[in-house]
Design an enzyme around this catalytic site. Structure first.
Site, PDB file in Angstrom:
ATOM      1  N   HIS A   1     -21.820 -10.821   9.525  1.00 18.08           N
ATOM      2  CA  HIS A   1     -22.929 -11.288  10.285  1.00 18.08           C
ATOM      3  C   HIS A   1     -23.948 -12.153   9.357  1.00 18.08           C
ATOM      4  O   HIS A   1     -23.899 -11.701   8.166  1.00 18.08           O
ATOM      5  CB  HIS A   1     -23.759  -9.965  11.072  1.00 18.08           C
TER       6      HIS A   1
ATOM      7  N   ASP B   1     -22.234  -2.556   5.451  1.00 20.00           N
ATOM      8  CA  ASP B   1     -23.214  -2.771   6.438  1.00 20.00           C
ATOM      9  C   ASP B   1     -22.457  -1.983   7.836  1.00 20.00           C
ATOM     10  O   ASP B   1     -21.333  -2.138   8.258  1.00 20.00           O
ATOM     11  CB  ASP B   1     -23.114  -4.364   6.896  1.00 20.00           C
TER      12      ASP B   1
END
Length: 403
Positions: free
Chosen positions: A120, A197
């Site tokens: 991301h 993440d």
């Protein structure tokens, strides 16, 4: 055994009609829906308990402080870590920025930061900024046919011995579950700091961070049934406490004079100002809710839905599905022939189907896949077979309009 299908009744928004169509919510990778328990806890806090935390001597403040700190313990227990190793932030994005800021204090022109091609933007840009400030190099691990090339990644890690590996546990764009266990193991042998993440894995995979043995792990509450605007950062305590302060203000200080200031130990040193108290308490309610669901039953149910969706999509001529369909949390990212993903998603919306279209904040990944975007349908345990049928019927009707 948990009756997974009955849990759908706990989510009031799923009974909603949109323009006369029943809502078919397939956008849980963007944000998960909230059960009544979370909604009620937040409403109750503001209605009956609202007060600031930590410094008040009155009953409301003391109660709010107890609930706020108990929430930290709830999340720590869920992740199997120490309470003092959890820092509240506004979400995974802020946590990653905090880490990139703090870790970059040790970077120089010889430093290397490794990321995967699936990241991301929130796990690319902070590291790019750190590289620009320090002269460090950003290293991108290899990909084969929309899947991380595990052996190629390991070889590259061993060759470059990066200072930091920062990568997602699960791809938000494709749903791929990455083999982070083997990469973390390699990194430990190399002395590489691991930053995971967990925005897309917290709900679906319930990671045991002690077993995972990563150095840092970031997460957002709203991806795991909790409210927006709150999340957290886990760090092994010595490494966490060694990071410099990121933002300054009240609460995080030990002593202030006009000449200098000193700071509290972690996690307090990273939590300046009045925190998102209701958000933290709501997040704890979400974790309590998840804890009551048998994890293996939840995973089996989500995988059954996922493969049913995948099978029906593959029966439609002209559909291209991207990513790893064997190791996936329940995300289908696809295109239909050369039709624009925006048009598909817009038309699906007229049938009450909520999906995401575009680059999903992964522009470099889309470029590697040679597309400018996809339609993303993402599942959670509150979906059911009726949602799958609804979505496929709407997609067929949409295709009929476009062809």
């Amino acid at each position: 055994m948990t009756d997974i299908q009955s849990l759908r009744n706990d989510f009031p928004i799923l009974n909603k009609q949109l323009d006369g169509q029943p809502l078919c919510y397939l956008d849980s990778a963007a944000t998960a829906q909230k059960p009544n328990k979370v909604i009620d806890v937040i409403k109750s806090f503001y209605q009956d308990e609202n007060s600031n935390v930590h410094r008040g001597l009155h009953t409301l403040s003391e109660n709010a402080t107890v609930r706020y700190e108990s929430a930290r313990e709830t999340v720590a227990n869920f992740l199997n870590v120490e309470t003092r190793e959890i820092v509240w932030t506004s979400g995974a994005t802020e946590s990653l920025n905090l880490l990139a800021h703090g870790l970059s204090a040790c970077f120089n022109s010889d430093s290397v930061i490794a990321i995967s091609p699936f990241e991301h933007h929130a796990n690319i840009v902070p590291w790019q900024e750190a590289c620009q400030r320090t002269g460090a190099t950003l290293l991108v691990l290899p990909m084969l046919d929309g899947i991380l090339d595990e052996q190629g990644a390991i070889a590259l890690l061993k060759q470059h011995k990066p200072d930091v590996l920062a990568m997602g546990h699960v791809s938000n764009a494709l749903g791929n579950i990455h083999p982070i266990e083997s990469l973390i193991s390699v990194c430990k042998a190399l002395g590489t700091i691991t930053v995971i993440d967990g925005a897309q894995s917290l709900l679906h995979l319930r990671p045991d961070l002690k077993a995972l043995d990563c150095d840092f792990y970031v997460f957002s509450a709203h991806k795991a049934l909790g409210p927006t605007g709150v999340g957290g950062l886990y760090g092994k305590y010595q490494q966490l406490n060694a990071l410099p302060v990121y933002k300054t203000g009240g609460e995080m200080i030990k002593e202030v004079s006009f000449e200098r200031s000193s700071y509290r130990e972690a996690p307090g040193k990273f939590e300046p100002g009045t925190p998102n108290i209701s958000g933290v308490i709501g997040f704890a309610a979400a974790i309590d809710y998840i804890n009551k669901i048998e994890h293996s039953a939840l995973q089996r149910y989500e995988q059954t839905l996922y493969h049913a969706l995948l099978e029906k999509l593959r029966q439609i001529e002209g559909i291209t599905v991207y990513g790893d369909t064997q190791n996936n949390v329940g995300v289908v990212s696809f295109n239909y022939k050369s039709e624009h993903h925006y048009d598909l998603a817009t038309l699906l919306n007229t049938y009450g189907v909520a999906v995401r279209s575009g680059h999903h904040c992964t522009q470099p990944l889309m470029k590697m896949l040679k597309v400018n975007g996809t339609v993303r349908a993402s599942l959670a345990f509150y979906n059911n077979q009726d949602d799958i049928e609804h979505f496929i019927n709407a997609l067929n009707a949409t295709i009929e309009l476009l062809d």
